[in-house]
Design a protein around this motif. Structure first.
Motif, PDB file in Angstrom:
ATOM      1  N   THR A  94       0.839  -1.203   0.000  1.00  0.00           N
ATOM      2  CA  THR A  94       0.000   0.000   0.000  1.00  0.00           C
ATOM      3  C   THR A  94       0.868   1.246   0.000  1.00  0.00           C
ATOM      4  O   THR A  94       0.584   2.227  -0.684  1.00  0.00           O
ATOM      5  N   PHE A  95       1.917   1.196   0.806  1.00  0.00           N
ATOM      6  CA  PHE A  95       2.849   2.315   0.914  1.00  0.00           C
ATOM      7  C   PHE A  95       4.099   2.010   0.100  1.00  0.00           C
ATOM      8  O   PHE A  95       4.237   0.932  -0.469  1.00  0.00           O
ATOM      9  N   ALA A  96       5.012   2.959   0.043  1.00  0.00           N
ATOM     10  CA  ALA A  96       6.246   2.751  -0.709  1.00  0.00           C
ATOM     11  C   ALA A  96       7.106   1.692  -0.024  1.00  0.00           C
ATOM     12  O   ALA A  96       7.073   1.524   1.195  1.00  0.00           O
ATOM     13  N   PHE A  97       7.861   1.024  -0.827  1.00  0.00           N
ATOM     14  CA  PHE A  97       8.772  -0.013  -0.326  1.00  0.00           C
ATOM     15  C   PHE A  97       9.682   0.549   0.753  1.00  0.00           C
ATOM     16  O   PHE A  97       9.996  -0.135   1.727  1.00  0.00           O
ATOM     17  N   ASP A  98      10.059   1.819   0.582  1.00  0.00           N
ATOM     18  CA  ASP A  98      10.921   2.501   1.556  1.00  0.00           C
ATOM     19  C   ASP A  98      10.328   2.526   2.959  1.00  0.00           C
ATOM     20  O   ASP A  98      11.045   2.667   3.945  1.00  0.00           O
ATOM     21  N   ASP A  99       9.019   2.464   3.049  1.00  0.00           N
ATOM     22  CA  ASP A  99       8.341   2.618   4.327  1.00  0.00           C
ATOM     23  C   ASP A  99       8.307   1.339   5.150  1.00  0.00           C
ATOM     24  O   ASP A  99       7.838   1.347   6.286  1.00  0.00           O
ATOM     25  N   TYR A 100       8.802   0.258   4.596  1.00  0.00           N
ATOM     26  CA  TYR A 100       8.699  -1.035   5.271  1.00  0.00           C
ATOM     27  C   TYR A 100      10.046  -1.515   5.787  1.00  0.00           C
ATOM     28  O   TYR A 100      11.091  -1.263   5.187  1.00  0.00           O
ATOM     29  N   ALA A 101       9.973  -2.212   6.892  1.00  0.00           N
ATOM     30  CA  ALA A 101      11.112  -2.991   7.356  1.00  0.00           C
ATOM     31  C   ALA A 101      10.914  -4.414   6.843  1.00  0.00           C
ATOM     32  O   ALA A 101       9.796  -4.936   6.863  1.00  0.00           O
ATOM     33  N   SER A 131       7.159  -5.358   7.617  1.00  0.00           N
ATOM     34  CA  SER A 131       6.495  -4.591   8.666  1.00  0.00           C
ATOM     35  C   SER A 131       6.407  -3.125   8.248  1.00  0.00           C
ATOM     36  O   SER A 131       7.387  -2.580   7.742  1.00  0.00           O
ATOM     37  N   PRO A 132       5.278  -2.483   8.494  1.00  0.00           N
ATOM     38  CA  PRO A 132       5.151  -1.053   8.158  1.00  0.00           C
ATOM     39  C   PRO A 132       5.792  -0.143   9.207  1.00  0.00           C
ATOM     40  O   PRO A 132       5.786   1.073   9.072  1.00  0.00           O
ATOM     41  N   ASP A 133       6.361  -0.749  10.236  1.00  0.00           N
ATOM     42  CA  ASP A 133       6.959   0.025  11.322  1.00  0.00           C
ATOM     43  C   ASP A 133       8.479   0.083  11.186  1.00  0.00           C
ATOM     44  O   ASP A 133       9.083  -0.749  10.521  1.00  0.00           O
ATOM     45  N   ILE A 134       9.067   1.060  11.832  1.00  0.00           N
ATOM     46  CA  ILE A 134      10.517   1.091  11.989  1.00  0.00           C
ATOM     47  C   ILE A 134      10.825   0.217  13.202  1.00  0.00           C
ATOM     48  O   ILE A 134      10.354   0.465  14.303  1.00  0.00           O
ATOM     49  N   LEU A 135      11.601  -0.822  12.967  1.00  0.00           N
ATOM     50  CA  LEU A 135      11.847  -1.805  14.009  1.00  0.00           C
ATOM     51  C   LEU A 135      13.237  -1.629  14.608  1.00  0.00           C
ATOM     52  O   LEU A 135      14.218  -1.445  13.897  1.00  0.00           O
ATOM     53  N   MET A 136      13.290  -1.689  15.912  1.00  0.00           N
ATOM     54  CA  MET A 136      14.568  -1.589  16.584  1.00  0.00           C
ATOM     55  C   MET A 136      14.469  -2.240  17.951  1.00  0.00           C
ATOM     56  O   MET A 136      13.370  -2.550  18.440  1.00  0.00           O
ATOM     57  N   GLY A 137      15.599  -2.466  18.521  1.00  0.00           N
ATOM     58  CA  GLY A 137      15.647  -3.002  19.875  1.00  0.00           C
ATOM     59  C   GLY A 137      14.921  -4.329  19.992  1.00  0.00           C
ATOM     60  O   GLY A 137      15.009  -5.202  19.135  1.00  0.00           O
ATOM     61  N   ASN A 138      14.197  -4.470  21.080  1.00  0.00           N
ATOM     62  CA  ASN A 138      13.517  -5.723  21.375  1.00  0.00           C
ATOM     63  C   ASN A 138      12.396  -6.050  20.396  1.00  0.00           C
ATOM     64  O   ASN A 138      11.914  -7.187  20.381  1.00  0.00           O
ATOM     65  N   PHE A 139      11.957  -5.077  19.626  1.00  0.00           N
ATOM     66  CA  PHE A 139      10.854  -5.313  18.696  1.00  0.00           C
ATOM     67  C   PHE A 139      11.330  -5.790  17.326  1.00  0.00           C
ATOM     68  O   PHE A 139      10.518  -6.158  16.489  1.00  0.00           O
ATOM     69  N   THR A 140      12.612  -5.811  17.098  1.00  0.00           N
ATOM     70  CA  THR A 140      13.151  -6.110  15.762  1.00  0.00           C
ATOM     71  C   THR A 140      12.643  -7.427  15.216  1.00  0.00           C
ATOM     72  O   THR A 140      12.279  -7.515  14.058  1.00  0.00           O
TER      73      THR A 140
END
Length: 129
Positions: free
Chosen positions: A28-35, A101-110
């Motif tokens: 739905t969004f640009a490829f850039d927006d996904y992790a 994932s549509p989120d920026i993932l980091m830390g424990n959520f990666t």
């Protein structure tokens, strides 16, 4: 419809290399927006996170078990993420999945699977001893 298609798996000897590809379409969004994350599941074991790239930031993450051996990269022109796997070991044998994932993932959520909305069907990697 979002599709993630993995390819590049196969049989390789210990110490060998493989490059997995994850081709994405239908976002739905640009490829850039996904992790994009890579996970693997060995027989009789739970699925585990291997590597992740946040396309918007270019940040990469690796599980300790693959650091220094695996490299994740992204070709935004092709909407494709690669996992270069070197110095493969028998314990790397598994079905490898990519997920988005549509989120920026980091830390424990990666590598939290609930953060990933879309999954591919997987590709088998077998490392012989």
């Amino acid at each position: 419809e979002v599709q993630l298609v993995e390819s590049g798996g196969g049989l390789v000897q210990t110490g060998g290399s493989l490059r997995l590809s994850c081709a994405a379409s239908g976002f739905t969004f640009a490829f850039d927006d996904y992790a994009i994350g890579w996970f693997r599941q060995a027989p009789g074991k739970e699925r585990e996170g291997v590597s992740c790239i946040n396309n918007s930031k270019g940040k990469t993450h690796y599980a300790d078990s693959v650091k220094g051996r695996f490299t994740i990269s992204s070709d935004k022109a092709k909407n494709t993420v690669y996992l270069q796997m070197n110095k493969l070991k028998p314990e790397d044998t598994a079905v490898y999945y990519c997920a988005a994932s549509p989120d920026i993932l980091m830390g424990n959520f990666t590598f939290k699977e609930f953060k990933y909305d879309y999954w591919g069907q997987g590709t088998q990697v077998t490392v012989s001893s």
